[in-house]
Enzyme design. Structure first.
Site, short mmCIF file in Angstrom:
data_model
loop_
_atom_site.label_atom_id
_atom_site.label_comp_id
_atom_site.label_asym_id
_atom_site.label_seq_id
_atom_site.Cartn_x
_atom_site.Cartn_y
_atom_site.Cartn_z
N GLY A 153 0.69 -1.43 -0.08
CA GLY A 153 -0.01 0.10 0.05
C GLY A 153 0.35 1.20 -0.06
NE ARG A 201 8.71 7.16 -0.06
CZ ARG A 201 9.53 7.61 -1.04
NH1 ARG A 201 10.28 8.61 -0.64
NH2 ARG A 201 10.20 7.14 -2.13
CG ASP A 215 10.02 9.19 8.26
OD1 ASP A 215 9.99 8.46 6.86
OD2 ASP A 215 10.64 9.10 7.77
N GLY A 216 6.68 7.88 6.71
CA GLY A 216 6.43 8.72 5.64
C GLY A 216 6.13 9.59 4.71
NE ARG A 239 3.78 8.88 -8.51
CZ ARG A 239 4.40 7.58 -7.91
NH1 ARG A 239 5.79 7.16 -7.90
NH2 ARG A 239 3.51 6.87 -7.15
NE ARG A 273 1.67 1.54 -6.98
CZ ARG A 273 2.05 2.36 -6.62
NH1 ARG A 273 3.37 1.93 -7.02
NH2 ARG A 273 2.31 3.38 -6.68
CG ASP A 317 5.48 -3.47 -4.91
OD1 ASP A 317 6.74 -4.88 -4.98
OD2 ASP A 317 5.70 -2.52 -4.67
CG ASP A 359 7.00 3.46 -7.54
OD1 ASP A 359 6.56 4.40 -7.31
OD2 ASP A 359 5.62 2.36 -7.99
#
Length: 491
Positions: free
Chosen positions: A88, A91, A123-124, A174, A181, A250, A260
């Site tokens: 999932g 971040r 920490d995202g 983005r 995905r 993913d 990515d």
């Protein structure tokens, strides 16, 4: 000033188990460092609004714009061959969707916007370096004509993140035709939630492959369509020397976009076994392995779709295998057609593939630069002077033998040298985002808050097929002491 986003959100209409509703985490002192004005206009946004302090706050996640319905998307994935049932957006937050000026629905996502229910103890956040890398490379890929997610903006947060050391925090905005995905399908298939797989497939068909809606076997057609787009995409990667670095399921988009960028890199000296990613310890995602891995990932998608193919499992498997068998042929066709264009061959002949392979063999043996070899061949095709290409080979013996074969092959082509040169220069870039240049940009920004090198590199890469004589040094490969041997994911 109010910043307007014409959101039209469709993914949130899916069941609640497709996502988690979560707002981005506010940051201390957002500052816009780059806005992609042409992309903003394409999306129907007002660049002047986005460049205000209020715009920077939205692009950093400090405030949520009107009409946004922020979510973190659920997905699973095979990471280096090992299945993880829940990954999932750990971040990233999808603010929503807009329909651009071409009528295409596009996601707007904040990457590095804080923790979500999928953060897995992270920490995202994102550090500045990886944000700049993705901005540079994704926009360079777009300029090269390769399907890709895009970068709308980069913002520094005024906060630090810790990745072994303290680094400036940043957020990337983005843009993608979607963030769905292969791993999104795997998330529901792993839970044996066939109805969710069906809902997701219907959503993907409606969004990316509307011509398939209402056909007799839409889910078979969906698998075939995704296979076709991935085959073409991977061929595009190989034709410019691109190495994704982390081709997990993913990170495989069903829309056919590159997504990515993490530890991605472009080759300098040609080496089919080239690996840059620090986490790719065994070379699973090496340059020449990318078609095989794409096929492996697509097989995982096929497994997810099998229950939609009918009650006869054996027949469903046969039908999926038939679709998957099409990948190799479609990839080979796209790749070989691209190589002919790169070599200035307008017609197809039986010996073309061995001719291209012989050049690659000579390049690998003599450590010739991938990008410059093809660019200089473009000029040699017009002038007949091969000396500029020869100079790229440590030992030009293999190249000389190959060049004689190439010139014989060109002799049976109908085009003039000038026509051939012009055509080759349209597919053989002079400028790619070379690793050492990206590292220099990141160092200047992180250590000195200096974005001039970033702006200059970005401007050069916006016109990869132009000569740009005042920026010729950007086309050169790294000196030995400048070579980047490893790239890092940055998460």
């Amino acid at each position: 000033m109010t910043v307007h986003f014409p959101f039209q959100n469709s993914y949130v209409a899916l069941p609640d188990n497709f996502f988690a509703r979560v707002a981005p985490t506010p940051v201390a002192a957002p500052r816009l460092i780059k806005l992609n004005r042409p992309l903003a206009e394409e999306l129907g946004l007002n660049p002047a609004e986005l460049e205000t302090p209020e715009g920077a706050e939205i692009l950093a996640g400090k405030t949520v714009p009107e009409g946004a319905e922020p979510i973190a998307m659920a997905y699973a994935g095979h990471q280096f061959g090992h299945f993880v049932p829940q990954l999932g957006d750990g971040r990233a937050v999808l603010l929503g969707e807009v329909v651009d000026r071409n009528g295409v629905r596009r996601d707007i996502q904040l990457k590095g916007s804080g923790p979500t229910p999928f953060s897995r103890r992270g920490d995202g956040r994102a550090a500045l370096g990886p944000v700049l890398r993705e901005y540079i490379v994704s926009e360079a890929m777009a300029a090269l004509g390769i399907p890709t997610t895009r970068s709308l903006a980069a913002v520094v947060t005024g906060e630090q993140v810790y990745r072994g050391t303290a680094l400036p925090g940043a957020v990337l905005t983005r843009v993608a035709t979607s963030h769905i995905r292969v791993g999104t399908f795997q998330y529901f298939a792993a839970r044996q939630d066939v109805e969710a797989v069906r809902r997701l497939a219907d959503h993907v068909i409606g969004r990316h492959y509307p011509d398939l809606a209402g056909t007799e076997r839409p889910y078979h057609a969906l698998l075939a369509a995704v296979i076709s787009r991935q085959a073409k995409l991977i061929a595009d990667w190989l034709l410019v020397g691109f190495i994704h670095g982390v081709m997990n399921t993913d990170n495989t988009s069903v829309s056919g976009e590159t997504i990515d960028y993490g530890p991605c890199a472009f080759m300098d000296a040609y080496d089919p076994k080239q690996v840059f990613s620090s986490i790719d310890e065994f070379g699973r995602y090496a340059f020449a392995n990318q078609p095989r891995i794409a096929m492996w990932n697509l097989t995982r998608l096929a497994e997810c779709l099998l229950p939609l193919f009918g009650d006869d499992k054996d027949q469903a498997i046969k039908e999926a295998e038939t679709a998957l068998d099409g990948f190799a042929a479609q990839f080979t066709e796209a790749h070989q057609a691209g190589l002919r264009r790169k070599l200035g061959l307008f017609t197809q002949r039986d010996g073309d593939q061995p001719l291209a392979q012989a050049l690659f063999d000579a390049m690998a043996l003599a450590k010739a630069d991938f990008t410059l070899t093809f660019r200089r061949l473009s000029d040699a095709a017009g002038s007949g002077d091969l000396s500029v290409v020869r100079a790229l080979f440590e030992d030009p013996t293999g190249f000389d033998e190959w060049a004689a074969r190439w010139q014989q092959r060109l002799a049976v082509e109908p085009q003039t040298p000038a026509e051939r040169r012009a055509a080759m220069r349209k597919v053989n870039p002079a400028f790619i985002p070379r690793n050492h240049r990206i590292e220099a940009v990141i160092t200047a920004a992180v250590e000195n808050d200096d974005y001039a090198p970033f702006e200059e590199l970005h401007a050069v890469l916006a016109k990869p097929y132009d000569d740009q004589p005042d920026r010729a040094d950007y086309a050169e490969p790294p000196q030995p002491e400048e070579r980047v041997l490893q790239t890092f994911c940055g998460t």
